[in-house]
Structure formats: structure tokens, C-alpha cells
Scaffold this motif. Sequence first.
Motif, PDB file in Angstrom:
ATOM      1  N   GLU A 136      -9.320  11.452 -43.475  1.00 51.15           N
ATOM      2  CA  GLU A 136     -10.060  10.234 -43.826  1.00 51.15           C
ATOM      3  C   GLU A 136      -9.609   9.708 -45.185  1.00 51.15           C
ATOM      4  N   ASN A 137      -9.470  10.622 -46.154  1.00 48.69           N
ATOM      5  CA  ASN A 137      -9.038  10.226 -47.495  1.00 48.69           C
ATOM      6  C   ASN A 137      -7.603   9.698 -47.495  1.00 48.69           C
ATOM      7  N   ILE A 138      -6.742  10.335 -46.693  1.00 55.10           N
ATOM      8  CA  ILE A 138      -5.342   9.898 -46.592  1.00 55.10           C
ATOM      9  C   ILE A 138      -5.263   8.491 -46.003  1.00 55.10           C
ATOM     10  N   ARG A 139      -6.061   8.230 -44.985  1.00 58.22           N
ATOM     11  CA  ARG A 139      -6.073   6.886 -44.385  1.00 58.22           C
ATOM     12  C   ARG A 139      -6.586   5.850 -45.392  1.00 58.22           C
ATOM     13  N   ARG A 140      -7.604   6.253 -46.165  1.00 56.07           N
ATOM     14  CA  ARG A 140      -8.222   5.317 -47.104  1.00 56.07           C
ATOM     15  C   ARG A 140      -7.255   4.919 -48.218  1.00 56.07           C
ATOM     16  N   ARG A 141      -6.472   5.864 -48.727  1.00 57.21           N
ATOM     17  CA  ARG A 141      -5.576   5.503 -49.833  1.00 57.21           C
ATOM     18  C   ARG A 141      -4.276   4.852 -49.336  1.00 57.21           C
ATOM     19  N   ASN A 142      -3.989   4.979 -48.058  1.00 55.65           N
ATOM     20  CA  ASN A 142      -3.015   4.125 -47.362  1.00 55.65           C
ATOM     21  C   ASN A 142      -1.600   4.170 -47.940  1.00 55.65           C
ATOM     22  N   ARG A 143      -1.106   5.368 -48.226  1.00 57.53           N
ATOM     23  CA  ARG A 143       0.321   5.491 -48.546  1.00 57.53           C
ATOM     24  C   ARG A 143       1.063   5.581 -47.211  1.00 57.53           C
ATOM     25  N   PRO A 144       1.964   4.653 -46.940  1.00 51.63           N
ATOM     26  CA  PRO A 144       2.570   4.566 -45.602  1.00 51.63           C
ATOM     27  C   PRO A 144       3.194   5.874 -45.117  1.00 51.63           C
ATOM     28  N   TYR A 145       3.928   6.588 -45.988  1.00 55.60           N
ATOM     29  CA  TYR A 145       4.641   7.778 -45.541  1.00 55.60           C
ATOM     30  C   TYR A 145       3.708   8.957 -45.254  1.00 55.60           C
TER      31      TYR A 145
END
Length: 210
Positions: A136-145
Motif C-alpha cells: 500500500e505504501n509503495i503504491r502511494r509513493r508511486n515510484r514507477p520502478y
Amino acid sequence: MKYNFITIEGNIGAGKTTLAHLLAKRFNARLILEEFADNPFLPKFYENPQQYAFPLELFFMAERFKQLKELLQQKDLFQTVTISDYLFTKCLLFAKVNLPDDEFRLYQRLFDIIHQQLIQPDLLIYLHAPVKKLQENIRRRNRPYEQGIPNEYLFNIQETYTHYIKQHDIKTLFIDASNADFLSNDIHINVILDALSKDYDDGQHYLTLP
């Protein structure tokens, strides 16, 4: 505040940098942040892990060593506390997950030589969150790679961290960050601040956020 050098660690997306910023501001501390965006192999690694794992890990180790060596040798009369959002040992832990055995053995020899030259933190804060929360946190901060990181990879990193901490008796605040919201929930950050006013023996000391 009982500690001069605090390191915050955790899995990808655990909230290390957010907490590091908040604590550094609260204690007027010198802040050391990992410069992961400068690693040219990182996007390539997520696309082709087998080909790019070794140069990725070598680059990270060299950059982390250079940054920590330079900053920790500098004396600052106005900032007696240092807070970092990574532990140098993470080089070895990620390499253990990412490299085949023969490459890992070579990497470990290099790591052992370099690691001795660095000051170790007085206290490690480890943020532990379930993989679902990390995603969830990874999706929220939205770094493409990062968007395609599989659950299994995050789970392997998590297991490697917790095994290392328990095996090496590091003075650690092991925090259940399942519902952590350090930016919006003052109670959560105050729990951390209160914990940092106490002395701890070596080993793990568990903390749950309300």
C-alpha cells in the motif's frame, strides 16, 4: 534523548525516511538519507534481477560507505545527534537475497573489509509492517520502478532482516508499524519519542503503536 547516533531500518515501504525526517526535526539532528535514486542500476534490476543484481549491490555499498564515512567523521557543534534512514549492514542483507551463492561470498568478503571502518549506531529502530501494508505504501509513493515488486521478494527481505537482528543481539527498538501513521497521528510519534528517553540493554525491545 539518550542516543547520539540512531539508525532507522525496515523493509521497502516501511516508512523509514518519513520517521527519520520527523525525528531529525524534533531533535535538531543531522540527517543522513540514503541516495538510492542515484543508483543507475536500480530500474534495470527490477526489470532483470539476475543480470543487474551484482552491479546494483556493489554500487549501493560503495555509495553508502562513502556517505557514512564522510558525514560521521564531521563534527558539528550544533547538531550532536545523527539520524540515518539506513543501516550499512543492509548492503549485506539485500545482497543475500539478490545474489547467487558464489557472488554473495565474494560480496561478503568486500563488505567485511569495509564494515570495520564505520561507526555503528547506538540504537536501531526497526519498523516491521506486513507485506500488504508495504505494498500500500509503495503504491502511494508511486515510484514507477517499484510498482511491480512481488510479495515474495518483500517477504524474503523481511525474513532476512528479522533473522539478522535476532542473531546479532543489536540494541533494537522493534516496532510493529502495521498501523503506523507518523505524519498524521501525533500519538504514534510521541510513543517513539518516549521510547528514546529510556535506556535499553542489547537485544530486541518490542513496541506496539496504539
